[in-house]
Design an enzyme around this catalytic site. Structure first.
Site, PDB file in Angstrom:
ATOM      1  N   LYS A 191       0.875  -1.185   0.000  1.00 34.65           N
ATOM      2  CA  LYS A 191       0.000   0.000   0.000  1.00 34.65           C
ATOM      3  C   LYS A 191       0.904   1.224   0.000  1.00 34.65           C
ATOM      4  O   LYS A 191       1.390   1.657   1.038  1.00 34.65           O
ATOM      5  CB  LYS A 191      -0.893  -0.036   1.252  1.00 34.65           C
ATOM      6  CG  LYS A 191      -2.240   0.664   1.115  1.00 34.65           C
ATOM      7  CD  LYS A 191      -2.161   2.135   0.837  1.00 34.65           C
ATOM      8  CE  LYS A 191      -1.841   2.947   2.071  1.00 34.65           C
ATOM      9  NZ  LYS A 191      -1.619   4.400   1.724  1.00 34.65           N
ATOM     10  N   GLU A 266       9.312   1.049  11.119  1.00 39.38           N
ATOM     11  CA  GLU A 266      10.417   1.981  10.856  1.00 39.38           C
ATOM     12  C   GLU A 266       9.809   3.368  10.933  1.00 39.38           C
ATOM     13  O   GLU A 266       9.133   3.806  10.006  1.00 39.38           O
ATOM     14  CB  GLU A 266      11.003   1.662   9.478  1.00 39.38           C
ATOM     15  CG  GLU A 266      12.438   2.090   9.346  1.00 39.38           C
ATOM     16  CD  GLU A 266      12.548   3.484   8.825  1.00 39.38           C
ATOM     17  OE1 GLU A 266      12.475   4.422   9.653  1.00 39.38           O
ATOM     18  OE2 GLU A 266      12.685   3.642   7.606  1.00 39.38           O
ATOM     19  N   CYS A 300      13.685   9.803   7.139  1.00 40.65           N
ATOM     20  CA  CYS A 300      13.590   9.353   8.535  1.00 40.65           C
ATOM     21  C   CYS A 300      14.959   9.440   9.185  1.00 40.65           C
ATOM     22  O   CYS A 300      15.072   9.742  10.361  1.00 40.65           O
ATOM     23  CB  CYS A 300      13.028   7.951   8.601  1.00 40.65           C
ATOM     24  SG  CYS A 300      13.858   6.806   7.508  1.00 40.65           S
ATOM     25  N   GLU A 400      10.398  15.495  15.447  1.00 41.30           N
ATOM     26  CA  GLU A 400      10.758  15.324  14.039  1.00 41.30           C
ATOM     27  C   GLU A 400      10.035  16.390  13.207  1.00 41.30           C
ATOM     28  O   GLU A 400       8.808  16.460  13.218  1.00 41.30           O
ATOM     29  CB  GLU A 400      10.339  13.929  13.562  1.00 41.30           C
ATOM     30  CG  GLU A 400      10.704  13.682  12.117  1.00 41.30           C
ATOM     31  CD  GLU A 400      10.407  12.259  11.668  1.00 41.30           C
ATOM     32  OE1 GLU A 400      11.320  11.591  11.190  1.00 41.30           O
ATOM     33  OE2 GLU A 400       9.243  11.816  11.802  1.00 41.30           O
TER      34      GLU A 400
HETATM   35  P1  NAI Z   1       1.832   8.416   7.775  1.00 38.85           P
HETATM   36  O1  NAI Z   1       2.572   7.582   8.754  1.00 38.85           O
HETATM   37  O2  NAI Z   1       0.404   8.667   8.098  1.00 38.85           O
HETATM   38  O3  NAI Z   1       1.903   7.718   6.317  1.00 38.85           O
HETATM   39  C1  NAI Z   1       2.763   6.652   5.974  1.00 38.85           C
HETATM   40  C2  NAI Z   1       1.970   5.521   5.333  1.00 38.85           C
HETATM   41  O4  NAI Z   1       1.056   4.968   6.287  1.00 38.85           O
HETATM   42  C3  NAI Z   1       1.097   5.949   4.149  1.00 38.85           C
HETATM   43  O5  NAI Z   1       1.067   4.914   3.186  1.00 38.85           O
HETATM   44  C4  NAI Z   1      -0.269   6.095   4.780  1.00 38.85           C
HETATM   45  O6  NAI Z   1      -1.322   5.985   3.858  1.00 38.85           O
HETATM   46  C5  NAI Z   1      -0.266   4.947   5.764  1.00 38.85           C
HETATM   47  N1  NAI Z   1      -1.183   5.049   6.896  1.00 38.85           N
HETATM   48  C6  NAI Z   1      -1.587   6.167   7.547  1.00 38.85           C
HETATM   49  N2  NAI Z   1      -2.416   5.839   8.567  1.00 38.85           N
HETATM   50  C7  NAI Z   1      -2.526   4.489   8.565  1.00 38.85           C
HETATM   51  C8  NAI Z   1      -3.240   3.551   9.383  1.00 38.85           C
HETATM   52  N3  NAI Z   1      -3.994   3.939  10.395  1.00 38.85           N
HETATM   53  N4  NAI Z   1      -3.121   2.242   9.089  1.00 38.85           N
HETATM   54  C9  NAI Z   1      -2.343   1.826   8.074  1.00 38.85           C
HETATM   55  N5  NAI Z   1      -1.666   2.657   7.265  1.00 38.85           N
HETATM   56  C10 NAI Z   1      -1.750   3.980   7.506  1.00 38.85           C
HETATM   57  O7  NAI Z   1       2.641   9.751   7.594  1.00 38.85           O
HETATM   58  P2  NAI Z   1       2.169  11.185   7.040  1.00 38.85           P
HETATM   59  O8  NAI Z   1       0.919  11.619   7.701  1.00 38.85           O
HETATM   60  O9  NAI Z   1       2.171  11.148   5.569  1.00 38.85           O
HETATM   61  O10 NAI Z   1       3.378  12.105   7.539  1.00 38.85           O
HETATM   62  C11 NAI Z   1       3.364  12.626   8.858  1.00 38.85           C
HETATM   63  C12 NAI Z   1       4.735  12.643   9.466  1.00 38.85           C
HETATM   64  O11 NAI Z   1       5.192  11.310   9.593  1.00 38.85           O
HETATM   65  C13 NAI Z   1       5.815  13.354   8.700  1.00 38.85           C
HETATM   66  O12 NAI Z   1       5.806  14.728   8.941  1.00 38.85           O
HETATM   67  C14 NAI Z   1       7.045  12.691   9.243  1.00 38.85           C
HETATM   68  O13 NAI Z   1       7.404  13.280  10.458  1.00 38.85           O
HETATM   69  C15 NAI Z   1       6.603  11.278   9.494  1.00 38.85           C
HETATM   70  N6  NAI Z   1       6.988  10.364   8.403  1.00 38.85           N
HETATM   71  C16 NAI Z   1       8.069   9.556   8.596  1.00 38.85           C
HETATM   72  C17 NAI Z   1       8.509   8.740   7.582  1.00 38.85           C
HETATM   73  C18 NAI Z   1       9.680   7.840   7.746  1.00 38.85           C
HETATM   74  O14 NAI Z   1      10.399   7.594   6.781  1.00 38.85           O
HETATM   75  N7  NAI Z   1       9.900   7.267   8.919  1.00 38.85           N
HETATM   76  C19 NAI Z   1       7.870   8.741   6.262  1.00 38.85           C
HETATM   77  C20 NAI Z   1       6.696   9.589   6.176  1.00 38.85           C
HETATM   78  C21 NAI Z   1       6.309  10.379   7.221  1.00 38.85           C
END
Ligand code: NAI
Ligand code: MG
Length: 496
Positions: A191, A266, A300, A400
């Site tokens: 996904k 992660e 990250c 972050e």
């Molecule tokens: P997010 O964690 O919500 O999105 C990442 C993935 O998780 C996307 O595919 C999203 O559709 C999915 N997702 C979201 N909620 C979910 C749920 N309840 N169950 C299953 N899948 C779910 O991150 P978002 O909102 O795009 O970004 C917010 C913050 O997260 C950023 O500002 C950053 O600080 C952090 N982030 C960290 C990343 C990393 O590489 N560790 C990557 C992206 C965001």
């Protein structure tokens, strides 16, 4: 085949890309969302929509998981390891053949500079190549039970492995999860993030072309709430690899707990770069710049906290500011040194941090404001920003930000630097710049981090296990450890 330059020029003039995938990729073919709904993907460099994709929900997720389960049981788990390896090698070769178009799609969808997108595509090919070679080296143990017994272990594939992928490294995160899962003999449902759906779809298509049986790798697109949550909660999913925010990772872990599904998380980071007075100053300057401004800080493992020894501090930070002010900004397809951030939401999040900092009276050394592509006046850009931090508890140094914002802390000596570095809820990576071999490795032992970079930030590759401690998550991707996370050990003991 069109050259990279032609593809870039066409995408710049049309604002889009021809022949983008439409629909989910389920059971070896594209299909529309069961609900018929679509959503837009946006080009961060212009802040405008450039394509549509399927907005999936629980029904699509269920179809994909059913397809994966069937393909796992019918063919993939029993496909000889050497044959799995051959398919993954062919996938690596096809990714390299299609690298130019994959990079343009990645650039449009994520906003990142095309040069970085090209690197990510090569990294994706490399992940398939690495795990292709590992397929037929995955071997178990024998146990010394004495002459009356035979004891041995098998590494069985876990089953159906879900991949929930973020928007900052769409193709490379997809590849580093899908390749070891397939190598282990698992089937996959991926996904991708709703901001960047296209390269994961293209990857699934490439795998089919490489000879992967239909249904072994499926991709469902859509939002986290509509498609991610039902995938995490699905009872037929045996393993979840999640990369993203702490909040969403926590939700995934809770959903997984209800089915006792294993997870690798992660999550975020606030990684320190420790620069000591005896370091190679040029290497440290280059390293610190790349650590925070590559992918506009949306990594990250970005080095977002500079911890610099007092003897070096003044001139070092001045030079960083000079370099930051000179960085070129622009649409990713023009290969600037700093691209846009991925979304309007992300831009607002970064701005929020800086607005609150100003209200607290924090002095910004350089940058600190939203901006736009100087050529078009469009896009979601944030200036390269460097801030001297007033206190260890300031949110700028503890949270972050996920943008091009570097905080600076001054350390009196190496021990003080270590204490500042470990003063975080996160523990993903840490960087060290020093000329002392002994000091570097002593610090490496003491730093709380999943991986430590010495004298080159982001050093390493697919060979090196990657993951975090504390709120940065747990489990490791990449390396042979990444392969083993898609396996379960079966021990067999027989009286003979
Ligand atoms: P997010 O964690 O919500 O999105 C990442 C993935 O998780 C996307 O595919 C999203 O559709 C999915 N997702 C979201 N909620 C979910 C749920 N309840 N169950 C299953 N899948 C779910 O991150 P978002 O909102 O795009 O970004 C917010 C913050 O997260 C950023 O500002 C950053 O600080 C952090 N982030 C960290 C990343 C990393 O590489 N560790 C990557 C992206 C965001
Ligand atoms: Mg997009």
């Amino acid at each position: 085949m069109a050259t990279q330059k032609q593809l870039i020029d066409d995408a710049l003039s049309s604002g889009s890309f021809p022949g983008l995938p439409q629909g989910h990729f389920i059971d070896g073919a594209y299909s529309a969302a069961a609900s018929g709904r679509v959503m837009n993907s946006l080009d961060p460099g212009r802040g405008e929509a450039f394509a549509e994709f399927a907005c999936g929900d629980a029904a699509d997720v269920d179809a994909a998981v059913t397809s994966a389960r069937r393909a796992f049981e019918a063919v993939w788990r029993d496909t000889p390891a050497v044959e799995r390896g051959r398919i993954l090698y062919r996938a690596a070769a096809l990714i390299r053949e299609q690298a130019a178009s994959l990079a343009v799609v990645e650039c449009l969808d994520s906003g990142k500079p095309i040069g970085e997108a090209q690197g990510d595509v090569q990294g994706a090919a490399r992940a398939f190549e690495y795990y292709a070679g590992a397929c037929d080296k995955l071997q178990g143990d024998t146990f010394p039970l004495g002459p009356a017994y035979l004891g041995y272990s098998l590494h069985e594939p876990v089953g159906v492995a879900a991949q929930i992928i973020p928007w900052n490294f769409p193709i490379s995160t997809a590849a580093r999860g899908i390749a070891p899962a397939l190598a282990a003999g698992c089937a996959v449902v991926a996904k991708p993030a709703e901001q960047t759906p296209f390269t994961a779809l293209r990857l699934a298509e490439i795998l089919l072309e490489a000879g992967l049986p239909a249904g072994v790798c499926n991709v469902v697109t859509g939002t986290g709430a509509d498609a991610g949550a039902p995938l995490a909660a699905h009872g037929e999913v045996d393993h979840i690899t999640f990369t993203g925010s702490v909040a969403s990772g926590t939700a995934v872990m809770k959903a997984a707990a209800d089915n006792v599904t294993r997870v690798v998380l992660e999550l975020g980071g606030k990684s320190p770069v420790v620069v000591l007075g005896d370091c190679d100053r040029e290497a440290a300057l280059d390293g610190v710049m790349g650590a925070i401004f590559e992918n506009a800080g949306q990594i990250c493992s970005a080095g977002s906290r500079l911890i610099v020894e007092r003897s070096l501090h003044d001139g070092f930070v001045e030079e960083l500011c000079r370099r930051a002010e000179k960085l070129t900004l622009g649409h990713g397809l023009r290969n600037p040194q700093l691209g846009p951030v991925n979304s309007a939401e992300q831009l607002a999040r970064i701005s929020g941090f800086m607005e609150r900092a100003r209200e607290r009276g924090v002095e910004v050394a350089t940058g600190g404001a939203e901006t736009a592509d100087p050529q078009t006046g469009k896009g979601w850009f944030f200036q390269p920003t460097i801030v001297g931090v007033p206190g260890r508890d300031d949110e700028l140094v503890q949270e972050e930000i996920f943008g091009p914002v570097l905080t600076v802390q001054v350390a009196e000596d190496a021990d003080h630097a270590l204490a500042l570095a470990n003063d975080s809820q996160y523990a993903l990576v840490a960087g060290i710049y020093t000329g002392s071999f002994t000091l570097a490795h002593r610090l490496a032992q003491r730093l709380d981090a999943g991986q430590v970079y010495i004298n080159e930030y982001f050093a390493g590759g697919i060979e090196v296990p990657f993951g975090g401690n504390k709120k940065s998550g747990f489990g490791r991707e990449k390396g042979l450890e990444g392969l083993l996370s898609y396996c379960r050990t079966k021990s067999v003991a027989a009286r003979i």
